[in-house]
Design a protein around this motif. Structure first.
Motif, PDB file in Angstrom:
ATOM      1  N   ALA A 203       0.872  -1.176   0.086  1.00  0.00           N
ATOM      2  CA  ALA A 203       0.055  -0.118   0.259  1.00  0.00           C
ATOM      3  C   ALA A 203       0.853   1.304  -0.097  1.00  0.00           C
ATOM      4  O   ALA A 203       1.793   1.239   0.538  1.00  0.00           O
ATOM      5  N   LEU A 204       0.293   2.174  -0.720  1.00  0.00           N
ATOM      6  CA  LEU A 204       0.875   3.632  -0.523  1.00  0.00           C
ATOM      7  C   LEU A 204      -0.020   4.610   0.142  1.00  0.00           C
ATOM      8  O   LEU A 204      -1.214   4.722  -0.273  1.00  0.00           O
ATOM      9  N   VAL A 205       0.352   5.198   1.350  1.00  0.00           N
ATOM     10  CA  VAL A 205      -0.333   5.792   2.206  1.00  0.00           C
ATOM     11  C   VAL A 205      -0.118   7.203   2.234  1.00  0.00           C
ATOM     12  O   VAL A 205       1.085   7.535   2.565  1.00  0.00           O
ATOM     13  N   ILE A 206      -0.793   8.174   1.783  1.00  0.00           N
ATOM     14  CA  ILE A 206      -0.544   9.564   1.885  1.00  0.00           C
ATOM     15  C   ILE A 206      -1.393  10.375   2.651  1.00  0.00           C
ATOM     16  O   ILE A 206      -2.573  10.461   2.536  1.00  0.00           O
TER      17      ILE A 206
ATOM     18  N   PHE B  55       3.920   8.447   3.429  1.00  0.00           N
ATOM     19  CA  PHE B  55       4.115   9.566   2.853  1.00  0.00           C
ATOM     20  C   PHE B  55       3.440  10.811   3.486  1.00  0.00           C
ATOM     21  O   PHE B  55       2.249  10.681   3.288  1.00  0.00           O
ATOM     22  N   SER B  56       4.208  11.534   4.250  1.00  0.00           N
ATOM     23  CA  SER B  56       3.302  12.683   5.043  1.00  0.00           C
ATOM     24  C   SER B  56       4.456  14.030   4.940  1.00  0.00           C
ATOM     25  O   SER B  56       5.519  14.138   4.477  1.00  0.00           O
ATOM     26  N   ASP B  57       3.864  14.926   5.737  1.00  0.00           N
ATOM     27  CA  ASP B  57       4.577  16.142   5.546  1.00  0.00           C
ATOM     28  C   ASP B  57       6.044  16.023   6.485  1.00  0.00           C
ATOM     29  O   ASP B  57       6.870  16.582   6.149  1.00  0.00           O
ATOM     30  N   ASP B  58       6.166  15.179   7.209  1.00  0.00           N
ATOM     31  CA  ASP B  58       7.354  14.943   8.174  1.00  0.00           C
ATOM     32  C   ASP B  58       7.609  13.286   8.080  1.00  0.00           C
ATOM     33  O   ASP B  58       8.052  12.899   9.263  1.00  0.00           O
ATOM     34  N   SER B  59       7.064  12.520   7.224  1.00  0.00           N
ATOM     35  CA  SER B  59       7.430  11.030   7.409  1.00  0.00           C
ATOM     36  C   SER B  59       9.050  10.906   7.369  1.00  0.00           C
ATOM     37  O   SER B  59       9.546  11.641   6.767  1.00  0.00           O
ATOM     38  N   PRO B  60       9.267   9.774   7.844  1.00  0.00           N
ATOM     39  CA  PRO B  60      10.835   9.497   7.850  1.00  0.00           C
ATOM     40  C   PRO B  60      11.354   9.235   6.574  1.00  0.00           C
ATOM     41  O   PRO B  60      10.397   8.477   5.497  1.00  0.00           O
TER      42      PRO B  60
ATOM     43  N   ARG C 127       5.284  14.998  -6.249  1.00  0.00           N
ATOM     44  CA  ARG C 127       5.339  14.388  -7.180  1.00  0.00           C
ATOM     45  C   ARG C 127       6.688  13.731  -7.440  1.00  0.00           C
ATOM     46  O   ARG C 127       6.852  12.207  -7.800  1.00  0.00           O
ATOM     47  N   ALA C 128       7.867  14.298  -7.566  1.00  0.00           N
ATOM     48  CA  ALA C 128       9.102  13.815  -7.831  1.00  0.00           C
ATOM     49  C   ALA C 128       9.453  12.405  -6.791  1.00  0.00           C
ATOM     50  O   ALA C 128      10.084  11.459  -7.375  1.00  0.00           O
ATOM     51  N   ASN C 129       9.234  12.641  -5.675  1.00  0.00           N
ATOM     52  CA  ASN C 129       9.412  11.647  -4.564  1.00  0.00           C
ATOM     53  C   ASN C 129       8.654  10.518  -4.817  1.00  0.00           C
ATOM     54  O   ASN C 129       9.139   9.394  -4.765  1.00  0.00           O
ATOM     55  N   LEU C 130       7.369  10.670  -5.099  1.00  0.00           N
ATOM     56  CA  LEU C 130       6.540   9.551  -5.084  1.00  0.00           C
ATOM     57  C   LEU C 130       6.984   8.683  -6.525  1.00  0.00           C
ATOM     58  O   LEU C 130       6.985   7.574  -6.637  1.00  0.00           O
ATOM     59  N   LEU C 131       7.210   9.342  -7.697  1.00  0.00           N
ATOM     60  CA  LEU C 131       7.471   8.801  -8.751  1.00  0.00           C
ATOM     61  C   LEU C 131       8.912   8.168  -8.598  1.00  0.00           C
ATOM     62  O   LEU C 131       9.021   6.945  -9.180  1.00  0.00           O
ATOM     63  N   ARG C 132       9.987   8.675  -8.104  1.00  0.00           N
ATOM     64  CA  ARG C 132      11.176   7.833  -7.540  1.00  0.00           C
ATOM     65  C   ARG C 132      10.927   6.657  -6.951  1.00  0.00           C
ATOM     66  O   ARG C 132      11.355   5.627  -7.412  1.00  0.00           O
TER      67      ARG C 132
END
Length: 73
Positions: A6-9, A46-51, A62-67
Motif C-alpha cells: 500500500a501507498l498511504v499519503i 508519505f506525509s509532511d514529516d514522514s521518515p 510528485r518527484a519523490n512518489l515517482l522515484r
C-alpha cells in the motif's frame, strides 16, 4: 503469489492551500489498520514529516512518489 502493498499519503500542510487538520492522522490510522488488521506486506507512508526511506525524502511531492514507484516497479 500476490503481494499486498500500500501507498498511504497524508498531507496536512499544502503549499498554496489552507492547511488540513486530520489528513496525516487519518493516513497513520489507515497505515496501522493495513498493517495490523489486513496484514499488508509493505506499507509506504508519505506525509509532511514522514521518515526518509534509504536516505531519500518521503515528503509527498510528485518527484519523490515517482522515484519510489519507479524503484519498486
Amino acid at each position: 503469489m500476490v503481494k499486498n502493498w500500500a501507498l498511504v499519503i497524508g498531507i496536512n500542510q499544502y503549499d498554496f492551500l489552507q492547511p488540513l487538520n486530520y489528513a496525516k492522522r487519518d493516513a497513520q490510522l489507515m497505515q496501522e489498520f493495513l498493517c495490523n488488521e489486513v496484514s499488508f506486506e509493505k506499507i509506504l507512508f508519505f506525509s509532511d514529516d514522514s521518515p526518509d526511506i534509504d536516505g531519500k525524502s518521503t515528503r509527498p511531492y510528485r518527484a519523490n512518489l515517482l522515484r519510489v514507484l519507479q524503484k519498486l516497479f
